[in-house]
Design an enzyme around this catalytic site. Sequence first.
Site, PDB file in Angstrom:
ATOM      1  N   SER A  91       0.851  -1.192   0.000  1.00  0.00           N
ATOM      2  CA  SER A  91       0.000   0.000   0.000  1.00  0.00           C
ATOM      3  C   SER A  91       0.882   1.235   0.000  1.00  0.00           C
ATOM      4  CB  SER A  91      -0.880  -0.007   1.258  1.00  0.00           C
ATOM      5  OG  SER A  91      -1.557   1.220   1.428  1.00  0.00           O
ATOM      6  N   TYR A 148      -3.200  -1.049  10.362  1.00  0.00           N
ATOM      7  CA  TYR A 148      -3.145  -1.472   8.960  1.00  0.00           C
ATOM      8  C   TYR A 148      -1.834  -1.019   8.319  1.00  0.00           C
ATOM      9  CZ  TYR A 148      -4.469  -1.542   3.969  1.00  0.00           C
ATOM     10  OH  TYR A 148      -4.523  -1.762   2.618  1.00  0.00           O
TER      11      TYR A 148
END
Length: 324
Positions: free
Chosen positions: A216, A229
Site C-alpha cells: 500500500s 493497517y
Amino acid sequence: MADQTNRRDLFKGAAVAGVAAAASPAFAQSGMPRSDPQTRYTDTPFAEQRQKWPALQRDMKPVPDSGETSYRGSGRLAGLKALVTGGDSGIGRAAVIGFAREGADVAINYFPSEEPDAQDLARLLRGEGHKVVLIPGDLTDETFCRELIARAHRELGGLDILVNNAAYQQSKASIAEITAEQFDRTMKTNLYAMFHLSKAAIPLMKPGASIINTGSVNSVSPEEELLDYATTKGGILIFTKALAKQVAKQGIRVNMVAPGPIWTPLQVAGGQLPGKMGEFGQNTPLGRAGQPAELAGLYVTLADPAMSFTTGSAFGANGGTGAI
C-alpha cells in the site's frame, strides 16, 4: 532530511525497475483503449455507505470495476497455476481476471461470507472456459493457510504464482479506539497469513515462480487513522525485499504492488471513518480514486516469466501521489 534520503535510497531500485518495466511492450494491458486517466473512471465523490465486514462487491454503489468487461488477454501466462487470496473482489478479483484471461488456471481464496462474489466471478470465468478453483477459509488460522496451499497445488496441478492480497482494514481516529482484538486480526490477516502461505508455497514452487504481495502507499506514507493497517503494510514491504533475497537462488521472484486509494469492499466495511467516504481518492493528482481494473496489468506483468530480472521491487499505483 536524513529520513527523506533514506527513503529515496530505499526505493531507488524499485523506481528504476518500474521505469524499465513500463518501457517494455509486455507491460501494457492487452486490449485497453487509450484514454485520459483523469476521466477513464468517475471522479464523482462516493456516497456514504457501510456494510458489515467483509462486505460484498456486488452490493457497493457504484460496483467496482475489476476488468470484467475490459480486460483482454494475450496468452502471457499460458499454462501457469496461480493462487490469489482475497480473489473474490476488488484488487484480487482484478488479478484473477487478468491471470485467467492470460491463460493461467486460478485458485481463489476468500472469507466464507464472500461466497456470492466468488460465485459471480467463477461463473464469469468458467463461462469463458477458464479453470477456476474456489477455496473459502479464514486466513487467520495457521492450519488453514497450510491446507490452502496444499489444496491449491493439488487441484491446479502445480503452483507457479502466489498473490498474498487479502487484507483487514478498520479506520480508527485514535490508538485508544483500536482494540486488542482488532490489532490481532489485522496482524494475522495481513502479515501472519503472508508468512504462513509463503513458507508453505516455496517448497512446492519451481524456478520461474513468482510471489506477489499487495502492499500500500501506507507502506511508506501512513494515514493516521490506519495505524495498525499501515504497520502491517510497512512490514509487507520489508518482507518482500528480504524474502526476494532469500529465494533468488531458487529462481523464485518476489515483488510488491503498492496501491493508493482504490474503490474496493475494504472501504465500505470499516476502511473509512464515518462521514469521510465522499473524500476517498479526491486528493490524488488525478482527482479520483482508482478502480481495481487499473491494477490488473501490474499483477499480470509481475507474474509474467518475461520479467525474469524483476524481484525485490515495489510498484506504486496511486494516482500520482508519488508515495512509491
